[in-house]
Design a protein around this motif. Structure first.
Motif, PDB file in Angstrom:
ATOM      1  N   ARG A 123      78.254  91.756  65.227  1.00 51.53           N
ATOM      2  CA  ARG A 123      77.146  92.607  64.800  1.00 51.53           C
ATOM      3  C   ARG A 123      76.719  92.251  63.388  1.00 51.53           C
ATOM      4  NH1 ARG A 123      77.960  98.358  67.545  1.00 51.53           N
ATOM      5  NH2 ARG A 123      78.885  97.573  69.464  1.00 51.53           N
ATOM      6  N   GLU A 124      75.444  92.466  63.130  1.00 55.63           N
ATOM      7  CA  GLU A 124      74.900  92.298  61.793  1.00 55.63           C
ATOM      8  C   GLU A 124      74.302  93.631  61.366  1.00 55.63           C
ATOM      9  OE1 GLU A 124      71.953  89.136  59.922  1.00 55.63           O
ATOM     10  OE2 GLU A 124      70.902  90.710  61.051  1.00 55.63           O
ATOM     11  N   MET A 125      74.633  94.042  60.137  1.00 55.53           N
ATOM     12  CA  MET A 125      74.046  95.255  59.571  1.00 55.53           C
ATOM     13  C   MET A 125      73.377  94.907  58.249  1.00 55.53           C
ATOM     14  SD  MET A 125      76.651  98.416  59.995  1.00 55.53           S
ATOM     15  CE  MET A 125      77.130  99.020  61.587  1.00 55.53           C
ATOM     16  N   ILE A 126      72.248  95.554  58.032  1.00 50.49           N
ATOM     17  CA  ILE A 126      71.576  95.507  56.740  1.00 50.49           C
ATOM     18  C   ILE A 126      71.692  96.910  56.155  1.00 50.49           C
ATOM     19  CG2 ILE A 126      69.419  95.087  55.492  1.00 50.49           C
ATOM     20  CD1 ILE A 126      70.557  92.580  56.945  1.00 50.49           C
ATOM     21  N   VAL A 127      72.174  96.971  54.934  1.00 45.31           N
ATOM     22  CA  VAL A 127      72.408  98.253  54.271  1.00 45.31           C
ATOM     23  C   VAL A 127      71.610  98.282  52.979  1.00 45.31           C
ATOM     24  CG1 VAL A 127      74.171  99.748  53.254  1.00 45.31           C
ATOM     25  CG2 VAL A 127      74.712  98.381  55.280  1.00 45.31           C
ATOM     26  N   ARG A 128      70.945  99.411  52.731  1.00 44.29           N
ATOM     27  CA  ARG A 128      70.166  99.593  51.500  1.00 44.29           C
ATOM     28  C   ARG A 128      70.377 101.026  51.050  1.00 44.29           C
ATOM     29  NH1 ARG A 128      68.281  99.223  46.915  1.00 44.29           N
ATOM     30  NH2 ARG A 128      66.080  99.349  46.479  1.00 44.29           N
ATOM     31  N   SER A 129      70.811 101.179  49.818  1.00 42.49           N
ATOM     32  CA  SER A 129      71.121 102.512  49.326  1.00 42.49           C
ATOM     33  C   SER A 129      70.651 102.687  47.895  1.00 42.49           C
ATOM     34  CB  SER A 129      72.630 102.731  49.409  1.00 42.49           C
ATOM     35  OG  SER A 129      72.966 103.994  48.930  1.00 42.49           O
ATOM     36  N   GLY A 130      69.883 103.738  47.687  1.00 43.40           N
ATOM     37  CA  GLY A 130      69.475 104.093  46.326  1.00 43.40           C
ATOM     38  C   GLY A 130      68.888 102.933  45.561  1.00 43.40           C
ATOM     39  N   ILE A 131      69.370 102.755  44.341  1.00 45.22           N
ATOM     40  CA  ILE A 131      68.851 101.703  43.474  1.00 45.22           C
ATOM     41  C   ILE A 131      69.572 100.373  43.674  1.00 45.22           C
ATOM     42  CG2 ILE A 131      68.088 103.352  41.728  1.00 45.22           C
ATOM     43  CD1 ILE A 131      70.625 102.502  40.106  1.00 45.22           C
ATOM     44  N   MET A 132      70.609 100.372  44.501  1.00 45.00           N
ATOM     45  CA  MET A 132      71.363  99.137  44.724  1.00 45.00           C
ATOM     46  C   MET A 132      70.563  98.204  45.626  1.00 45.00           C
ATOM     47  SD  MET A 132      73.860  99.884  42.858  1.00 45.00           S
ATOM     48  CE  MET A 132      74.805  98.422  43.100  1.00 45.00           C
ATOM     49  N   PRO A 133      70.719  96.893  45.446  1.00 48.02           N
ATOM     50  CA  PRO A 133      70.014  95.963  46.329  1.00 48.02           C
ATOM     51  C   PRO A 133      70.586  96.035  47.744  1.00 48.02           C
ATOM     52  CG  PRO A 133      71.468  94.790  44.813  1.00 48.02           C
ATOM     53  CD  PRO A 133      71.510  96.226  44.418  1.00 48.02           C
ATOM     54  N   ALA A 134      69.760  95.661  48.701  1.00 47.92           N
ATOM     55  CA  ALA A 134      70.220  95.612  50.087  1.00 47.92           C
ATOM     56  C   ALA A 134      71.292  94.536  50.218  1.00 47.92           C
ATOM     57  CB  ALA A 134      69.048  95.302  51.016  1.00 47.92           C
ATOM     58  N   PHE A 135      72.194  94.757  51.168  1.00 52.23           N
ATOM     59  CA  PHE A 135      73.162  93.710  51.467  1.00 52.23           C
ATOM     60  C   PHE A 135      73.319  93.573  52.971  1.00 52.23           C
ATOM     61  CE2 PHE A 135      75.886  97.457  51.036  1.00 52.23           C
ATOM     62  CZ  PHE A 135      76.803  97.325  52.063  1.00 52.23           C
ATOM     63  N   ARG A 136      73.801  92.417  53.371  1.00 52.02           N
ATOM     64  CA  ARG A 136      73.972  92.073  54.774  1.00 52.02           C
ATOM     65  C   ARG A 136      75.450  91.866  55.051  1.00 52.02           C
ATOM     66  NH1 ARG A 136      75.021  87.316  56.719  1.00 52.02           N
ATOM     67  NH2 ARG A 136      74.648  86.855  58.883  1.00 52.02           N
ATOM     68  N   THR A 137      75.884  92.348  56.185  1.00 51.17           N
ATOM     69  CA  THR A 137      77.247  92.079  56.617  1.00 51.17           C
ATOM     70  C   THR A 137      77.246  91.732  58.091  1.00 51.17           C
ATOM     71  OG1 THR A 137      79.523  92.894  56.649  1.00 51.17           O
ATOM     72  CG2 THR A 137      77.803  94.498  57.128  1.00 51.17           C
ATOM     73  N   GLU A 138      78.122  90.829  58.453  1.00 50.23           N
ATOM     74  CA  GLU A 138      78.302  90.436  59.838  1.00 50.23           C
ATOM     75  C   GLU A 138      79.782  90.584  60.138  1.00 50.23           C
ATOM     76  OE1 GLU A 138      76.369  86.761  61.581  1.00 50.23           O
ATOM     77  OE2 GLU A 138      78.492  86.198  61.671  1.00 50.23           O
ATOM     78  N   PHE A 139      80.108  91.150  61.305  1.00 48.86           N
ATOM     79  CA  PHE A 139      81.509  91.340  61.643  1.00 48.86           C
ATOM     80  C   PHE A 139      81.730  91.197  63.144  1.00 48.86           C
ATOM     81  CE2 PHE A 139      79.303  95.323  61.313  1.00 48.86           C
ATOM     82  CZ  PHE A 139      79.639  95.992  62.478  1.00 48.86           C
ATOM     83  N   ARG A 140      82.938  90.777  63.461  1.00 49.96           N
ATOM     84  CA  ARG A 140      83.350  90.655  64.858  1.00 49.96           C
ATOM     85  C   ARG A 140      84.202  91.865  65.208  1.00 49.96           C
ATOM     86  NH1 ARG A 140      85.319  86.297  68.892  1.00 49.96           N
ATOM     87  NH2 ARG A 140      86.771  87.551  70.141  1.00 49.96           N
ATOM     88  N   SER A 141      83.909  92.441  66.369  1.00 49.83           N
ATOM     89  CA  SER A 141      84.664  93.563  66.897  1.00 49.83           C
ATOM     90  C   SER A 141      85.365  93.124  68.175  1.00 49.83           C
ATOM     91  CB  SER A 141      83.726  94.717  67.245  1.00 49.83           C
ATOM     92  OG  SER A 141      83.018  95.153  66.120  1.00 49.83           O
ATOM     93  N   ASP A 142      86.660  93.411  68.267  1.00 58.38           N
ATOM     94  CA  ASP A 142      87.440  93.148  69.478  1.00 58.38           C
ATOM     95  C   ASP A 142      87.828  94.493  70.063  1.00 58.38           C
ATOM     96  OD1 ASP A 142      87.718  90.186  69.566  1.00 58.38           O
ATOM     97  OD2 ASP A 142      88.565  90.534  67.583  1.00 58.38           O
ATOM     98  N   PHE A 143      87.510  94.684  71.349  1.00 61.08           N
ATOM     99  CA  PHE A 143      87.624  95.988  71.982  1.00 61.08           C
ATOM    100  C   PHE A 143      88.796  96.096  72.946  1.00 61.08           C
ATOM    101  CE2 PHE A 143      82.927  95.184  71.577  1.00 61.08           C
ATOM    102  CZ  PHE A 143      82.720  96.036  70.512  1.00 61.08           C
ATOM    103  N   THR A 144      89.521  97.182  72.847  1.00 59.69           N
ATOM    104  CA  THR A 144      90.432  97.657  73.885  1.00 59.69           C
ATOM    105  C   THR A 144      89.800  98.974  74.320  1.00 59.69           C
ATOM    106  OG1 THR A 144      92.330  96.636  72.781  1.00 59.69           O
ATOM    107  CG2 THR A 144      92.804  98.330  74.454  1.00 59.69           C
TER     108      THR A 144
END
Length: 193
Positions: free
Chosen positions: A98-119
């Protein structure tokens, strides 16, 4: 700072942050009163924190599972999440990226990508694979309780995507974890039969 880290709490899935963390008596008493439990400890590297939390939810594990894994609802649990999309997934549903874009208040936006393994209905292990967050690795665990309820336990070793004093980042993570666990409970209970 407080609103820039919620995405760390929504990251879904590989390798627990702290092996077999169990709730102590104080934490269990908090949960029995309907409170959430959230704590953050310094990690050995001095940059990140070990984030630990739990909440009990009046909904069965299947409903809680669907709520946690629903990328489209990520912004409801953390308003600073501006987008969440699954970029790659296993046809059999054992993992996704998954990829998320996060933007909060006065902070610059940032991007994160992560792998999820499901049980399914039991655990989601996650780890960052790309983006602006240098450290994230953890797990969501779902524990069925009597009466169709679910206890959710969260562990993550995480760092801030921006330079910040470690003590400030850990305090923000703790507050954001508590907020995210309350939001998860609200969302799951609103979907319960």
């Amino acid at each position: 700072m407080r609103r820039m880290l919620p995405a760390l709490l929504l990251l879904l899935a590989a390798g627990p942050a702290q092996a077999d963390w169990t709730l102590d008596g104080d934490a269990l008493r908090q949960l029995s009163r309907g409170a959430v439990h959230a704590e953050v400890h310094p990690d050995g590297d001095g940059v990140s924190g070990v984030v630990l939390g739990a909440v009990e939810i009046d909904a069965p594990p299947a409903v809680v599972w669907r709520t946690i894994t629903d990328c489209g609802r990520a912004g409801r649990m953390a308003p600073s999440v501006k987008s969440c999309r699954i970029t790659t997934s296993d046809p059999e549903g054992r993992w996704d990226i998954r990829e998320m874009i996060v933007r909060s208040g006065i902070m610059p936006a940032f991007r994160t990508e992560f792998r999820s393994d499901f049980t399914p209905l039991r655990s989601i292990r996650f780890r960052c694979t790309a983006g602006d967050i240098r450290t994230c690795k953890g797990e969501w665990r779902l524990e069925p309780l009597a009466g169709g309820r679910t206890r959710v336990v969260y562990e993550n070793r995480a760092s801030s995507p921006f330079p910040a004093p470690a003590i400030v980042a850990r305090a923000a993570m703790r507050l954001d974890l508590a907020d995210a666990l309350r939001a998860l409970r609200r969302e799951a209970e609103s979907r319960a039969p």
